[in-house]
Design an enzyme around this catalytic site. Structure first.
Site, PDB file in Angstrom:
ATOM      1  N   GLY C 148       2.557  -5.192  -2.468  1.00 57.29           N
ATOM      2  CA  GLY C 148       0.890  -5.428  -2.315  1.00 57.29           C
ATOM      3  C   GLY C 148       0.544  -5.530  -1.132  1.00 57.29           C
ATOM      4  CB  CYS C 149      -2.755  -4.663   0.654  1.00 52.99           C
ATOM      5  SG  CYS C 149      -3.893  -5.251  -0.759  1.00 52.99           S
ATOM      6  CE1 TYR C 150      -6.407  -9.641   0.899  1.00 52.59           C
ATOM      7  CE2 TYR C 150      -6.238  -9.239  -1.412  1.00 52.59           C
ATOM      8  CZ  TYR C 150      -6.843  -9.214  -0.521  1.00 52.59           C
ATOM      9  OH  TYR C 150      -8.243  -9.263  -0.596  1.00 52.59           O
ATOM     10  CB  THR C 152       2.320  -5.632   3.237  1.00 53.42           C
ATOM     11  OG1 THR C 152       2.910  -5.027   2.193  1.00 53.42           O
ATOM     12  CG2 THR C 152       2.804  -5.245   4.465  1.00 53.42           C
TER      13      THR C 152
END
EC number: 1.2.1.38
Lengths: 344, 344, 344, 344
Positions: C148-150, C152
């Site tokens: 996921g973006c967060y 990462t």
């Protein structure tokens, strides 16, 4: 106290009406309808209104609204206001429509651009609700067709020129609008990631505000005015800037033009004519009912460039609607509307 | 009528004072100073003020200002207000300083963080101008140190917890501020192309608002409170959102926390406690003097997360200054400040 | 040439994959599916791609895709990738899922947070696709769960500390994300007029990325790590900034911390450790696959503040997916990804 | 390898040159000058460049630059490039000037609009660096006057019409530019708080790009073309959209116009003519060297509306400069410039 109802209270023009009316000393908000949020309080939908208006939203009930209100603001999709207005005027309830249903003198123009059927259009005592032009008629009106946002900026910008016959009858209008003009219903057109860092034109030369502008400008001019109109979606929430290109009939310096404007608007509270060298900026009217107008003369082509700035949700919609209400009910015209623009 | 002067009228807190005061029914703006724009009218610098305040800007002349005003708002760089205040109080003119000169109980703290020399600091009858905490003292004050923008959002957010001894004495504060907080002087830090589409921290763990927060929070708590503070520059013009992380001393559910807050703020007009499940958003207080507070309990770590939102230029600066003025002059506290937030 | 298919090509992660892959020298885009726009060319939907990828969008046809592709990127709602992957691996087609279907080691965690049923979860040779941690396993993987973006931004920011056992096992993470993270489907959450000039938290302490972070951080730490997580919607299109608050187990100066980071990431092309005194800004990684990390020590509370910035659509999604593909196919890891951030 | 120097490397066009050139396979960056940041590394000033260009900035030393470089890009205030160019060409070093010093055929026009004295203007073998018009001459040029950002968008938009004599010789141009066009030096004009949520015109009918447009448009037309030009500062960082209003000499439908454009630009890689019904948006060319062109015919006034979009820092400045360099050095024209626009 004027008892007020709003149909379509949770759209952006609805919530803007509530922002203004909740502090209006002569108004009591009695009725709010919303299809999407009924049974909720308006301040549950818009937390900005907590403490100012916590009224419950109801399903649209015309009978109830008419029994409780002196005036109904309709902020509904095109076509809905006409039926409502016919009933309301029978009961002596006034209607101010923020849509297009009552903006046109000629029913066939309305029908061509907006479609739909419309019984007895001519039977209603309506007026185009631009106070700077129709104040006297608005005083007596039963039904007001509140002007569109773009037409407000354009008509105010060009009226002094056309009334004085200074320019030719073909005008180029390049308008830039904030995204709130695209309304409160989510679509790809009004998404953040699509609009941010982006400017583009839309509905070029075929926007539905063109016939509205041409109707009013032609009446002012005394002959047909043609408008070439390009609206642009601009990465900001509020504001319209219209840049208008006019051919001067004869040479005219900027001070003469300035005098034409200041003379024309000398009694208008909400129109500010900027001194030569100053141009309007949408931020300078943010959140307010003012229209700022500036201009420049391009001598090498004898072109007069007029710029006008409004807040599309205030003078371009809800503020003007309240201005009309004030006039209709004999209230001082700037009551509730004397809001200083927020800057920066 | 309270006769008002503003020193530093063309900064963003200055122009915001004028926006509010020009519509304040008990105030007359008598004197505006500006180093950069003197001899111009304020409305030539800020067209948003046309018709609301067209007063001429003057070079700072303390004698003249004192003779014409009952209260002076100082919106000047740190260090300038102290000298002015000493003179003013002798003449019975009250001073509300929007800078840091009068925020500290302990002169050595002020000196450490802001530098400069300061004669007879203790001799002045000053107060930290947070009405929700010091209302009674403000009534009698000669000089008010108007709180910083970040501290306002943080102290209002934590006060009910600390006064009730519910949390531990170390708090993590992650604040996000709009760019107007960086002032009206152009620099790389507040350029559009640098700030847009960008978020970043600055002055991490060394911002000058830390000692101010710790002073007030510790007094409320009765023992030393430590604040870990990270301010972030956020791509918007106005608004501060502070997200605060607190350790609960014992298990507590969200409704209990909600009751603590609503009880604490039950008489405060400008603080709105949001119901559980609702979080504050800076847009919901845009242009207004309100502070919205919400919270959430993270049960798996027993952490209470508190969020508060203000408009940095209103409750975080000029609005609060007017609130203080109202209190000092016995005017109803929300006079001139009962502005509905602009949304969207 | 690696033959590539993308399922869900018209979402923002889909179009970002195409931006990157259309210039990737070892890749041929063979198949694009879209439910909403099938039969149109992708460049009719996104004019930015004209000339770079004008391929037609098709209804999702797994058989066809498997016959034409060596790898399929799935950018679909949660739950869809698991079935696809089981079929694909049978045919020797690799799958890189940009959703959550393959991020969890423990099926019950996945099920608790994302719901849905899932046959034979353990039977698939999957890996959590964070190259900086799992590079060797990714080389052999059939199926990659792209982070996921967060997570990462958070895992890259904390990994050196946890691997070295420098901090306590409870971390506070305050993240700020651009609106593109809310996807391409219009909703009130991602409208321009709602997000602009606004910052607010959402899903406080209950975002679905928490278990993903805790899984990976705990493995690195060797014991349970708890994350207090508050995501914020920030008025920008792209970018995530995560500000993380950690308790140092013992005193440590900033240069020592800096050495820990530079040592840990010395061979990582896409992670840049900023020198003490410099903080990451999302704009500095705009459009690129880089992660910038900076930090500060708050001595008065012994807190280490770590900040990491990524482009949520690149290192936080599509760029990282391509990085994984490069590793899986033995291609130089930064092929197609060596894009300079766009500034300003 | 072409050895490159950049004078004025830390302005926005400088850093954009470095973004492009640092990944250009035929270029070596040898020399960077900066008055404000000399002795620092460029990547200390712009963290986006870390790892791509960490070269030290030097004081401007022409001798040194000439000895190390085959070509010098001058991104300096008006007037500085002329002296540099005279020296450089003597040594066989080519010059590409991003300022206005070499854009004019007629020295008196340059002098009127930009001032300053200029020895032996005619003696230099210069060319107006718009490859789509002057490609053959650029191949042999010693000195290139890189076009202005507005003129690039306007000339590309109108060239097919004027070359084919389809329209009248007076054109109205309404352009909208992002704030990066105002440069890297902080001023009230490019501050975030002043530009955000704001659109306004500036330099109406007197912008210095007018004579540049008229020079090139008149040459194409074969007789004098007059341009009424209004530039607008738009709340976005990058991008120019020019909306142009032309009078058609005779009736023409949109498909005919489309064919005129596609035929004219059939061999141009960087100009994309959009199909009827599609309008350009600045976001669709973000970060790229492309120009998108669309149009609409307003039949009721016989007006052709042309819209063109570029990234002001790429096709409007640094990208076009690199395109010119490629042509001058016999390199494939899109080398280093084949960048996919970033969307969203």
């Amino acid at each position: 106290m004027v008892r007020v109802g709003i149909f379509g209270a949770t759209g952006y023009t609805g919530v803007e009406l509530i922002r203004i009316l909740s502090k209006h000393e002569k108004v009591e908000i009695k009725y709010l309808s919303s299809q999407s949020y009924n049974t909720k309080a308006i301040s549950d939908v818009y937390s900005s209104l907590i403490g100012f208006c916590d009224k419950e939203l109801e399903d649209l009930n015309l009978e109830k609204a008419m029994s409780e209100c002196d005036v109904i603001f309709t902020a509904l999709p095109s076509g809905h206001a006409s039926k409502i207005a016919r009933e309301a005027v029978k009961k002596g309830v006034k209607v101010i429509d923020l849509g297009a249903d009552f903006r046109f003198d000629d029913y066939s123009v309305y029908k061509k651009w907006y479609g739909g059927d419309y019984e007895n259009y001519e039977g209603i005592k309506r007026v185009y609700g631009l106070p700077e032009v129709y104040r006297e008629t608005i005083k007596e009106a039963e039904v007001v067709g509140n002007p569109g946002c773009y037409p407000t900026s354009v008509i105010l910008g060009l009226m002094p020129l056309l009334k004085n016959g200074i320019i030719e009858g073909e005008v180029i209008v390049d308008s830039k609008s904030g995204v709130s003009g695209a309304g409160h219903n989510p679509s790809h057109n009004n998404m953040y990631a699509e609009c941010n860092e982006n400017i583009k034109a839309y509905n070029v030369a075929k926007h539905r505000h063109v016939p509205e502008m041409e109707q009013e400008l032609s009446k002012a001019f005394g002959e047909k005015v043609s408008v070439v109109f390009t609206p642009h979606l601009t990465p900001m929430t509020r504001g319209i800037l219209s840049t208008m290109y006019c051919k001067l009939k004869k040479d005219m310096d900027i001070n003469t033009v300035y005098n034409v404007y200041t003379d024309f608007y000398k009694n208008e509270y909400f129109v500010k004519v900027l001194q030569p060298g100053n141009y309007p900026a949408t931020k300078n009217v943010y959140g307010s009912n003012f229209c700022h107008i500036g201009f420049e003369v391009d001598k090498h082509t004898n072109t007069l460039i007029v710029m006008s700035a409004i807040d599309n949700l205030v003078k371009g919609a809800s503020g003007q609607a309240v201005q009309n209400m004030n006039i209709m009910f004999g209230i001082n015209e700037n009551t509730g509307l004397d809001i200083v623009p927020i800057y920066p």
